[in-house]
Design an enzyme around this catalytic site. Structure first.
Site, PDB file in Angstrom:
ATOM      1  N   ASP A 102      39.419  35.489 -22.560  1.00  0.00           N
ATOM      2  CA  ASP A 102      38.053  35.130 -22.556  1.00  0.00           C
ATOM      3  C   ASP A 102      37.059  36.098 -22.853  1.00  0.00           C
ATOM      4  O   ASP A 102      35.939  35.654 -23.198  1.00  0.00           O
ATOM      5  CB  ASP A 102      37.585  34.427 -21.196  1.00  0.00           C
ATOM      6  CG  ASP A 102      38.364  33.133 -20.652  1.00  0.00           C
ATOM      7  OD1 ASP A 102      38.963  32.494 -21.629  1.00  0.00           O
ATOM      8  OD2 ASP A 102      38.294  32.974 -19.389  1.00  0.00           O
ATOM      9  N   LYS A 106      30.622  30.849 -18.919  1.00  0.00           N
ATOM     10  CA  LYS A 106      31.005  29.822 -19.883  1.00  0.00           C
ATOM     11  C   LYS A 106      31.371  28.408 -18.875  1.00  0.00           C
ATOM     12  O   LYS A 106      31.994  28.752 -17.745  1.00  0.00           O
ATOM     13  CB  LYS A 106      32.036  30.095 -20.578  1.00  0.00           C
ATOM     14  CG  LYS A 106      33.442  30.950 -20.036  1.00  0.00           C
ATOM     15  CD  LYS A 106      34.589  29.519 -19.676  1.00  0.00           C
ATOM     16  CE  LYS A 106      35.605  30.380 -18.984  1.00  0.00           C
ATOM     17  NZ  LYS A 106      36.339  29.277 -17.985  1.00  0.00           N
TER      18      LYS A 106
HETATM   19  P1  ATP Z   1      38.281  32.662 -15.859  1.00  0.00           P
HETATM   20  O1  ATP Z   1      37.478  31.628 -15.684  1.00  0.00           O
HETATM   21  O2  ATP Z   1      38.275  33.663 -16.945  1.00  0.00           O
HETATM   22  O3  ATP Z   1      39.735  32.405 -15.163  1.00  0.00           O
HETATM   23  P2  ATP Z   1      37.447  33.411 -13.067  1.00  0.00           P
HETATM   24  O4  ATP Z   1      35.838  33.319 -13.240  1.00  0.00           O
HETATM   25  O5  ATP Z   1      37.948  32.511 -12.514  1.00  0.00           O
HETATM   26  O6  ATP Z   1      38.139  33.713 -14.401  1.00  0.00           O
HETATM   27  P3  ATP Z   1      36.700  36.133 -12.403  1.00  0.00           P
HETATM   28  O7  ATP Z   1      35.364  35.959 -11.445  1.00  0.00           O
HETATM   29  O8  ATP Z   1      36.531  36.627 -13.606  1.00  0.00           O
HETATM   30  O9  ATP Z   1      37.497  34.737 -12.069  1.00  0.00           O
HETATM   31  O10 ATP Z   1      37.459  37.066 -11.538  1.00  0.00           O
HETATM   32  C1  ATP Z   1      38.787  36.838 -11.079  1.00  0.00           C
HETATM   33  C2  ATP Z   1      39.374  38.097 -10.509  1.00  0.00           C
HETATM   34  O11 ATP Z   1      39.205  39.159 -11.316  1.00  0.00           O
HETATM   35  C3  ATP Z   1      38.424  38.318  -9.362  1.00  0.00           C
HETATM   36  O12 ATP Z   1      39.216  37.718  -7.993  1.00  0.00           O
HETATM   37  C4  ATP Z   1      38.427  39.929  -9.192  1.00  0.00           C
HETATM   38  O13 ATP Z   1      39.739  40.253  -8.412  1.00  0.00           O
HETATM   39  C5  ATP Z   1      39.039  40.450 -10.579  1.00  0.00           C
HETATM   40  N1  ATP Z   1      37.777  41.135 -11.185  1.00  0.00           N
HETATM   41  C6  ATP Z   1      38.054  42.135 -12.001  1.00  0.00           C
HETATM   42  N2  ATP Z   1      36.924  42.720 -12.584  1.00  0.00           N
HETATM   43  C7  ATP Z   1      36.014  41.670 -11.967  1.00  0.00           C
HETATM   44  C8  ATP Z   1      34.469  41.715 -12.284  1.00  0.00           C
HETATM   45  N3  ATP Z   1      33.918  42.444 -12.931  1.00  0.00           N
HETATM   46  N4  ATP Z   1      33.759  40.595 -11.730  1.00  0.00           N
HETATM   47  C9  ATP Z   1      34.342  39.749 -11.079  1.00  0.00           C
HETATM   48  N5  ATP Z   1      35.962  39.815 -10.714  1.00  0.00           N
HETATM   49  C10 ATP Z   1      36.687  40.751 -11.298  1.00  0.00           C
END
Ligand code: ATP
Length: 295
Positions: free
Chosen positions: A137, A10
């Protein structure tokens, strides 16, 4: 038999953030748009729970009990009183810790995949409630398309989108911690007003016109993300100089999102960003996008 669910990333086209609440969360007016960068989660029956992950960022994905896909499978199993005996494989293409909700996408995919595999036929409202327990989210990742998220982002209202929008995503080296970005926001904006959805932005999404949408894009977390990663300003400037209609940090960053007028413009912006060295890689994607279940 196995079930594969493809689920999109997203971008927040509006992210209005209020002051911190007593529970530590922030009230948001969060307009989510699902974009066509996808993770795929495959659920296969197994004697005991297993989790594997492949993809360019796989090394940064935890494979223990903290993984959001594994947590989702356990939560759904507990809800129905079944054994969480499932092998989950994540084919990861969404940047990790990039502000594109990849972990939430995997949680949503695991809920949908396990529900289909176990034939538990969970009503949509229950799936949304279980998703909200896993993260703010996750409910949006279950439905895709476009939606306004209120509360901490989990109370969803569908939003109409009148056409295809072309985006470029500049993926940075390394991630940004979402809690750290919110802490920086609290330091920078102790006076944040209550968040409200932007009627101009919702109209522009309905119109399908990228020229109308561009001036309405807003991310209140952008100054906080830039304060933690000042070089993102170079990435944003590069995209704008190469013809993007608008540039903003995606969610809590550090991925930067660029809205383009059409497919050709998007590929020119992506080429300029790649050549500039201001990001690790640049990806073109269209929106809106939807999750897809394949048996
Ligand atoms: P958001 O935009 O919702 O804040 P994000 O895109 O910045 O999230 P994600 O890729 O969702 O960040 O991951 C954040 C942290 O969550 C990662 O650094 C990791 O330690 C943990 N994590 C747990 N499960 C997962 C997964 N399936 N994929 C990626 N990261 C995961």
């Amino acid at each position: 038999m196995s079930v594969t669910v493809r689920v999109p990333a997203k971008v927040n086209v509006q992210l209005a953030v209020g002051p911190p609440r007593p529970d530590g969360f922030h009230d948001l007016a969060n307009v989510f748009l699902a974009v066509g960068l996808y993770d795929e989660v495959t659920a296969t029956p197994a004697a005991s729970p297993r989790l594997t992950c492949t993809g360019p960022d796989a090394a940064h994905v935890p494979l223990d009990d903290s993984n959001l896909a594994a947590r989702a499978a356990r939560l759904l199993a507990a809800h129905h009183g079944v054994q969480p005996a499932v092998a989950l494989h994540i084919a990861k293409d969404i940047p990790v810790a990039g502000g594109m909700a990849g972990g939430s996408a995997d949680a949503a995919a695991a809920l949908l995949a396990c529900d289909a595999l176990w034939d538990t036929r969970t009503p949509r409202e229950v799936l949304l409630a279980l998703g909200a327990e896993l993260g703010s989210d996750v409910p949006f990742a279950l439905v895709g398309g476009a939606a306004l998220g209120e509360g901490r982002g989990e109370r969803l209202t569908g939003v109409k989108v009148g056409g295809t929008f072309y985006w470029v995503f500049a993926v940075a080296d390394g991630g940004l911690s979402t809690p750290a970005v919110y802490r920086a926001f609290d330091r920078l904006r102790p006076d944040a007003p209550p968040p409200a959805p932007s009627p101009a932005l919702l109209d522009a999404l309905r119109s399908g016109d990228p020229h109308a949408l561009a001036p309405t894009l807003v991310n209140d977390l952008q100054p906080a993300a830039l304060s933690l990663r000042p070089t993102l300003a170079d990435t944003l400037a590069c995209g704008t100089a190469s013809g993007a209609l608008a540039a903003l940090v995606s969610g809590s960053g550090p991925t930067c999102a660029f809205l383009a007028a059409d497919a050709g413009a998007a590929h020119r912006v992506a080429a300029a960003l790649t050549a500039s060295g201001t990001c690790r890689t640049a990806r073109v994607a269209t929106s809106p996008a939807l999750p897809e279940v394949r048996r």
